[in-house]
Design an enzyme around this catalytic site. Structure first.
Site: not given
Length: 213
Positions: A79-82, A88
Site C-alpha cells: 500500500a506504500n507507493h514509493t 506515484t
C-alpha cells in the site's frame, strides 16, 4: 494451539483469531479475539489484512489476550507507493505493460517492515495499523485512529495520524506489568488470579507472580 472458534455460546460475531487464520506469516496469540457484526469474522485474514502479498515476506504478529474491534485494518507494504520515484504510479508493478524487469517489481513500493502487536492490546473500531508499526503490550488504539508510528506499552493513542493521549498507569505500575507478563502464565494460574487482574490489584498479582501455581 486453540481449537475453539467462538468464545461465547450463540455468538457468531466474535472469534478466537488463531483458530481461523491460516496464513503461516500471520501469528496470533491465544485468546486474542476479533469481533465483527458487519462481516463474517472468520474472514478476518481476507477482509482485514490488506496488501499482504508473499513477495515481501512480511509478517503480522499479534500477541495474547488482544481485543480487535470491527473494521480494524492492517495495511502492509504494497500500500506504500514509493516516494523515491518522480511518479506515484506503480510502474514496476505492471512490468509486462511497460517492458520492465519482473525482478524489480518490489521497487514500486517502500518496504517498512512487519506489523507487531503486543499482548493485551485493545484496537478500536475501524482503526488502521500501517506497515512497520510496533504496538507495545497493554496499549489502546482509539476508534478510527491511523497508526503510523510505534506505540509505547500501556499508552492510549488516537487521531489521524495517531498520537499519545495518555498512559494507562504510572510508570512504576507499567514497569511491574511488563516484568510480570501475566499473559504468559498457565491458564489455570490466570484463572486463579483473575479477580486480581479484573480489580486492578497489582500488589496481589505481583505476589501471585512469585508463586509457581
Amino acid at each position: 494451539m486453540m481449537n475453539k472458534i467462538y468464545p461465547r455460546r450463540g455468538d457468531k460475531q466474535t472469534v478466537y483469531l488463531n483458530t481461523v487464520v491460516k496464513d503461516p506469516s500471520i501469528e496470533i496469540g491465544d485468546y486474542t479475539i476479533y469481533n465483527d457484526p458487519v462481516s463474517d469474522p472468520i474472514l478476518f485474514e481476507q477482509n482485514n489484512v490488506l496488501y499482504h502479498y508473499p513477495i515481501n515476506h512480511e509478517r503480522l504478529v499479534i500477541g495474547k489476550f488482544c481485543s480487535i474491534a470491527c473494521g480494524t485494518k492492517f495495511l502492509f507494504n504494497c500500500a506504500n507507493h514509493t516516494l523515491k520515484s518522480l511518479s506515484t504510479y506503480t510502474f514496476p508493478l505492471f512490468h509486462e505493460e511497460w517492458d520492465l524487469e519482473k525482478s524489480d517489481m518490489a521497487t514500486a513500493w517502500d518496504n517498512k517492515g512487519n506489523i507487531i502487536i503486543g499482548n493485551d492490546v485493545w484496537i478500536g473500531y475501524e482503526a488502521v495499523i500501517m506497515a512497520g508499526v510496533n504496538i507495545g503490550d497493554g496499549a489502546i488504539i482509539a476508534s478510527h485512529a491511523v497508526v503510523t508510528k510505534n506505540v509505547a506499552p500501556y499508552t492510549i493513542v488516537g487521531g489521524v495520524p495517531a498520537s499519545p493521549i495518555r498512559k494507562r498507569f504510572d510508570d512504576d505500575i507499567i514497569q511491574k506489568l511488563e516484568i510480570l507478563k501475566w499473559w504468559n502464565w498457565p491458564t489455570c494460574k490466570i484463572r486463579k488470579n483473575l479477580h486480581h487482574i479484573i480489580n486492578g490489584n497489582i500488589d496481589e498479582l505481583l505476589k501471585a507472580g512469585k508463586n509457581e501455581y
